[in-house]
Design a protein around this motif. Sequence first.
Motif, PDB file in Angstrom:
ATOM      1  N   MET A  10      37.446  32.047  26.767  1.00  0.00           N
ATOM      2  CA  MET A  10      36.457  32.764  27.551  1.00  0.00           C
ATOM      3  C   MET A  10      36.771  32.595  29.044  1.00  0.00           C
ATOM      4  SD  MET A  10      32.399  32.432  27.213  1.00  0.00           S
ATOM      5  CE  MET A  10      31.369  33.583  28.011  1.00  0.00           C
ATOM      6  N   ILE A  11      36.735  33.678  29.748  1.00  0.00           N
ATOM      7  CA  ILE A  11      37.014  33.653  31.187  1.00  0.00           C
ATOM      8  C   ILE A  11      35.798  33.095  31.926  1.00  0.00           C
ATOM      9  CG2 ILE A  11      37.540  35.055  33.205  1.00  0.00           C
ATOM     10  CD1 ILE A  11      38.892  37.035  31.300  1.00  0.00           C
ATOM     11  N   PRO A  12      35.998  32.075  32.775  1.00  0.00           N
ATOM     12  CA  PRO A  12      34.861  31.506  33.514  1.00  0.00           C
ATOM     13  C   PRO A  12      34.320  32.509  34.535  1.00  0.00           C
ATOM     14  CG  PRO A  12      36.926  30.459  34.189  1.00  0.00           C
ATOM     15  CD  PRO A  12      37.253  31.385  33.074  1.00  0.00           C
ATOM     16  N   ARG A  13      33.017  32.615  34.595  1.00  0.00           N
ATOM     17  CA  ARG A  13      32.363  33.529  35.535  1.00  0.00           C
ATOM     18  C   ARG A  13      31.836  32.737  36.734  1.00  0.00           C
ATOM     19  NH1 ARG A  13      33.108  38.248  33.518  1.00  0.00           N
ATOM     20  NH2 ARG A  13      32.717  38.663  31.337  1.00  0.00           N
ATOM     21  N   ILE A  14      31.993  33.336  37.895  1.00  0.00           N
ATOM     22  CA  ILE A  14      31.605  32.703  39.148  1.00  0.00           C
ATOM     23  C   ILE A  14      30.185  33.110  39.515  1.00  0.00           C
ATOM     24  CG2 ILE A  14      32.120  32.564  41.610  1.00  0.00           C
ATOM     25  CD1 ILE A  14      35.069  33.148  40.859  1.00  0.00           C
ATOM     26  N   LYS A  15      29.399  32.133  39.890  1.00  0.00           N
ATOM     27  CA  LYS A  15      28.024  32.387  40.328  1.00  0.00           C
ATOM     28  C   LYS A  15      27.978  32.645  41.828  1.00  0.00           C
ATOM     29  CE  LYS A  15      23.462  30.267  40.071  1.00  0.00           C
ATOM     30  NZ  LYS A  15      22.726  29.104  39.572  1.00  0.00           N
ATOM     31  N   SER A  16      28.734  31.851  42.605  1.00  0.00           N
ATOM     32  CA  SER A  16      28.729  32.027  44.059  1.00  0.00           C
ATOM     33  C   SER A  16      30.012  31.475  44.674  1.00  0.00           C
ATOM     34  CB  SER A  16      27.515  31.330  44.686  1.00  0.00           C
ATOM     35  OG  SER A  16      27.601  29.933  44.511  1.00  0.00           O
ATOM     36  N   ILE A  17      30.322  31.994  45.857  1.00  0.00           N
ATOM     37  CA  ILE A  17      31.477  31.515  46.620  1.00  0.00           C
ATOM     38  C   ILE A  17      31.035  31.240  48.045  1.00  0.00           C
ATOM     39  CG2 ILE A  17      33.257  32.648  45.254  1.00  0.00           C
ATOM     40  CD1 ILE A  17      33.268  34.896  47.350  1.00  0.00           C
ATOM     41  N   ARG A  18      31.716  30.288  48.654  1.00  0.00           N
ATOM     42  CA  ARG A  18      31.408  29.961  50.050  1.00  0.00           C
ATOM     43  C   ARG A  18      32.697  29.550  50.751  1.00  0.00           C
ATOM     44  NH1 ARG A  18      28.017  24.906  51.511  1.00  0.00           N
ATOM     45  NH2 ARG A  18      28.629  24.771  53.672  1.00  0.00           N
ATOM     46  N   PRO A  19      33.186  30.399  51.655  1.00  0.00           N
ATOM     47  CA  PRO A  19      34.358  30.009  52.442  1.00  0.00           C
ATOM     48  C   PRO A  19      33.988  28.897  53.419  1.00  0.00           C
ATOM     49  CG  PRO A  19      33.967  32.382  52.564  1.00  0.00           C
ATOM     50  CD  PRO A  19      32.763  31.756  51.944  1.00  0.00           C
ATOM     51  N   LEU A  20      34.806  27.866  53.472  1.00  0.00           N
ATOM     52  CA  LEU A  20      34.580  26.740  54.366  1.00  0.00           C
ATOM     53  C   LEU A  20      35.683  26.696  55.419  1.00  0.00           C
ATOM     54  CD1 LEU A  20      33.798  24.085  51.608  1.00  0.00           C
ATOM     55  CD2 LEU A  20      32.153  25.451  52.916  1.00  0.00           C
ATOM     56  N   GLN A  21      35.575  25.761  56.334  1.00  0.00           N
ATOM     57  CA  GLN A  21      36.603  25.592  57.354  1.00  0.00           C
ATOM     58  C   GLN A  21      37.902  25.134  56.717  1.00  0.00           C
ATOM     59  OE1 GLN A  21      35.081  22.946  60.321  1.00  0.00           O
ATOM     60  NE2 GLN A  21      33.814  24.513  61.243  1.00  0.00           N
ATOM     61  N   ASP A  22      38.985  25.341  57.427  1.00  0.00           N
ATOM     62  CA  ASP A  22      40.312  24.877  57.032  1.00  0.00           C
ATOM     63  C   ASP A  22      40.782  25.510  55.715  1.00  0.00           C
ATOM     64  OD1 ASP A  22      42.611  23.452  57.701  1.00  0.00           O
ATOM     65  OD2 ASP A  22      42.008  21.721  56.509  1.00  0.00           O
ATOM     66  N   TYR A  23      40.385  26.757  55.482  1.00  0.00           N
ATOM     67  CA  TYR A  23      40.820  27.544  54.316  1.00  0.00           C
ATOM     68  C   TYR A  23      40.476  26.889  52.981  1.00  0.00           C
ATOM     69  CZ  TYR A  23      43.133  30.017  58.022  1.00  0.00           C
ATOM     70  OH  TYR A  23      43.378  30.693  59.189  1.00  0.00           O
ATOM     71  N   MET A  24      39.309  26.301  52.943  1.00  0.00           N
ATOM     72  CA  MET A  24      38.784  25.743  51.700  1.00  0.00           C
ATOM     73  C   MET A  24      37.725  26.714  51.166  1.00  0.00           C
ATOM     74  SD  MET A  24      40.472  22.946  51.337  1.00  0.00           S
ATOM     75  CE  MET A  24      39.639  21.942  50.154  1.00  0.00           C
ATOM     76  N   LEU A  25      37.651  26.804  49.854  1.00  0.00           N
ATOM     77  CA  LEU A  25      36.714  27.712  49.207  1.00  0.00           C
ATOM     78  C   LEU A  25      35.878  26.906  48.223  1.00  0.00           C
ATOM     79  CD1 LEU A  25      36.160  30.799  49.125  1.00  0.00           C
ATOM     80  CD2 LEU A  25      37.725  30.908  47.193  1.00  0.00           C
ATOM     81  N   GLN A  26      34.561  26.961  48.401  1.00  0.00           N
ATOM     82  CA  GLN A  26      33.654  26.290  47.469  1.00  0.00           C
ATOM     83  C   GLN A  26      33.174  27.336  46.459  1.00  0.00           C
ATOM     84  OE1 GLN A  26      29.693  25.017  48.747  1.00  0.00           O
ATOM     85  NE2 GLN A  26      30.228  23.001  47.932  1.00  0.00           N
ATOM     86  N   VAL A  27      33.376  27.042  45.195  1.00  0.00           N
ATOM     87  CA  VAL A  27      33.050  27.996  44.136  1.00  0.00           C
ATOM     88  C   VAL A  27      32.120  27.328  43.133  1.00  0.00           C
ATOM     89  CG1 VAL A  27      33.994  29.472  42.333  1.00  0.00           C
ATOM     90  CG2 VAL A  27      35.312  29.087  44.421  1.00  0.00           C
ATOM     91  N   CYS A  28      31.027  28.016  42.818  1.00  0.00           N
ATOM     92  CA  CYS A  28      30.088  27.530  41.818  1.00  0.00           C
ATOM     93  C   CYS A  28      30.164  28.477  40.615  1.00  0.00           C
ATOM     94  CB  CYS A  28      28.677  27.485  42.390  1.00  0.00           C
ATOM     95  SG  CYS A  28      27.462  26.831  41.235  1.00  0.00           S
ATOM     96  N   PHE A  29      30.361  27.918  39.445  1.00  0.00           N
ATOM     97  CA  PHE A  29      30.470  28.702  38.226  1.00  0.00           C
ATOM     98  C   PHE A  29      29.126  28.777  37.506  1.00  0.00           C
ATOM     99  CE2 PHE A  29      34.776  27.546  39.214  1.00  0.00           C
ATOM    100  CZ  PHE A  29      35.507  28.665  38.854  1.00  0.00           C
TER     101      PHE A  29
END
Length: 82
Positions: A1-20
């Motif tokens: 099953m492909i994981p579905r993303i609930k939200s994304i948040r771009p952070l400083q220094d090209y980091m990406l916070q992803v909540c599934f």
Amino acid sequence: MIPRIKSIRPLQDYMLQVCFDNGVKVLYDVKDDIRTLNDFKVLETEYGLFQNAQLDSSRTCVFWNDRVDLASDTILEYGVIQ
């Protein structure tokens, strides 16, 4: 099953916070992709593009333009679970 993303948040220094959907939160370092994938270099050179990360309608892909995207399973596999 492909994981579905609930939200994304771009952070400083090209980091990406992803909540599934299952509650797992992942921190993904996009700098590695920028260094190794030519299409990703635009995230450094085009001012503000990284901060405009979007989620596709299926919620299985984060994208910035028609050439730069990250699949949810890649984010989950290579990101750091928080």
